[in-house]
Motif scaffolding. Structure first.
Motif, PDB file in Angstrom:
ATOM      1  N   PRO A 191       0.811  -1.220   0.000  1.00 40.87           N
ATOM      2  CA  PRO A 191       0.000   0.000   0.000  1.00 40.87           C
ATOM      3  C   PRO A 191       0.848   1.276   0.000  1.00 40.87           C
ATOM      4  O   PRO A 191       1.084   1.906   1.032  1.00 40.87           O
ATOM      5  CB  PRO A 191      -0.848  -0.136   1.269  1.00 40.87           C
ATOM      6  CG  PRO A 191      -0.036  -1.003   2.171  1.00 40.87           C
ATOM      7  CD  PRO A 191       0.728  -1.932   1.280  1.00 40.87           C
ATOM      8  N   ILE A 192       1.338   1.587  -1.212  1.00 39.49           N
ATOM      9  CA  ILE A 192       2.074   2.823  -1.464  1.00 39.49           C
ATOM     10  C   ILE A 192       1.369   3.507  -2.626  1.00 39.49           C
ATOM     11  O   ILE A 192       1.112   2.878  -3.655  1.00 39.49           O
ATOM     12  CB  ILE A 192       3.547   2.551  -1.821  1.00 39.49           C
ATOM     13  CG1 ILE A 192       4.260   1.850  -0.657  1.00 39.49           C
ATOM     14  CG2 ILE A 192       4.258   3.858  -2.196  1.00 39.49           C
ATOM     15  CD1 ILE A 192       5.664   1.387  -0.984  1.00 39.49           C
ATOM     16  N   TRP A 193       1.055   4.794  -2.452  1.00 44.87           N
ATOM     17  CA  TRP A 193       0.302   5.525  -3.466  1.00 44.87           C
ATOM     18  C   TRP A 193       1.154   6.642  -4.036  1.00 44.87           C
ATOM     19  O   TRP A 193       1.878   7.319  -3.308  1.00 44.87           O
ATOM     20  CB  TRP A 193      -0.981   6.079  -2.862  1.00 44.87           C
ATOM     21  CG  TRP A 193      -1.806   4.974  -2.288  1.00 44.87           C
ATOM     22  CD1 TRP A 193      -2.651   4.141  -2.968  1.00 44.87           C
ATOM     23  CD2 TRP A 193      -1.851   4.551  -0.923  1.00 44.87           C
ATOM     24  NE1 TRP A 193      -3.218   3.224  -2.099  1.00 44.87           N
ATOM     25  CE2 TRP A 193      -2.740   3.457  -0.828  1.00 44.87           C
ATOM     26  CE3 TRP A 193      -1.211   4.983   0.247  1.00 44.87           C
ATOM     27  CZ2 TRP A 193      -3.024   2.796   0.351  1.00 44.87           C
ATOM     28  CZ3 TRP A 193      -1.489   4.322   1.438  1.00 44.87           C
ATOM     29  CH2 TRP A 193      -2.381   3.249   1.479  1.00 44.87           C
ATOM     30  N   LYS A 194       1.040   6.824  -5.360  1.00 48.11           N
ATOM     31  CA  LYS A 194       1.850   7.813  -6.077  1.00 48.11           C
ATOM     32  C   LYS A 194       0.969   8.944  -6.598  1.00 48.11           C
ATOM     33  O   LYS A 194       0.018   8.714  -7.335  1.00 48.11           O
ATOM     34  CB  LYS A 194       2.573   7.133  -7.243  1.00 48.11           C
ATOM     35  CG  LYS A 194       3.387   8.087  -8.086  1.00 48.11           C
ATOM     36  CD  LYS A 194       4.317   7.384  -9.058  1.00 48.11           C
ATOM     37  CE  LYS A 194       3.618   6.609 -10.116  1.00 48.11           C
ATOM     38  NZ  LYS A 194       4.561   6.119 -11.163  1.00 48.11           N
ATOM     39  N   ASN A 195       1.298  10.165  -6.192  1.00 45.27           N
ATOM     40  CA  ASN A 195       0.623  11.365  -6.677  1.00 45.27           C
ATOM     41  C   ASN A 195       1.611  12.115  -7.563  1.00 45.27           C
ATOM     42  O   ASN A 195       2.653  12.565  -7.093  1.00 45.27           O
ATOM     43  CB  ASN A 195       0.174  12.232  -5.502  1.00 45.27           C
ATOM     44  CG  ASN A 195      -0.795  13.319  -5.909  1.00 45.27           C
ATOM     45  OD1 ASN A 195      -1.172  13.444  -7.062  1.00 45.27           O
ATOM     46  ND2 ASN A 195      -1.184  14.128  -4.948  1.00 45.27           N
TER      47      ASN A 195
END
Length: 137
Positions: A118-122
């Motif tokens: 659970p790593i999110w990229k913006n």
């Protein structure tokens, strides 16, 4: 082992974590922030993670790789926070007796990390917009 880092990743320091005198092969992957995605000019990225869960899932992937492949050591570190173009976002390193296992395990760890941790990229774009991006395997 799987870790997250707010600090820039240093390849040589990370490589030292998987050096093993039993190993004849070593494979590393470095993922860098590029200046474009889907025909948009990218200016920077922000990675966010659920730290406790990310480390737990990441370490499960690492253990799975140790069980699936004939490798000696493996390490994966993913950046979180603000990253500039050219910064290293992820580093995966694997040592093994032979190169074939190291290559296969490195690719497996990278793909599983992108798919499950659970790593999110913006992404932030030249035109002032930003947007969350799904992992591309």
């Amino acid at each position: 082992m799987f870790t997250l880092s707010l600090e820039p990743l240093e390849a040589e320091a990370l490589k030292a974590k998987v050096i093993n005198p039993q190993s004849g092969g070593f494979v590393a992957f470095e993922g860098w922030v590029r200046n474009h995605n889907q025909k948009k000019e990218v200016t920077e990225l922000h990675y966010e993670a659920h730290e406790k869960l990310a480390v737990q899932v990441g370490n499960a992937i690492m253990q799975d790789a140790m069980n699936k492949f004939d490798i000696n050591l493996a390490y994966c570190c993913h950046r979180v926070g603000r990253l500039a173009i050219g910064d290293m976002a992820i580093w995966v390193g694997v040592s093994s007796d032979h190169r074939k296992a190291a290559f296969a395990a490195c690719e497996y760890i990278l793909n599983q990390t992108k798919a499950k941790v659970p790593i999110w990229k913006n992404e932030f774009y030249q035109n002032g917009e930003s947007g969350w991006v799904e992992a591309n395997l």
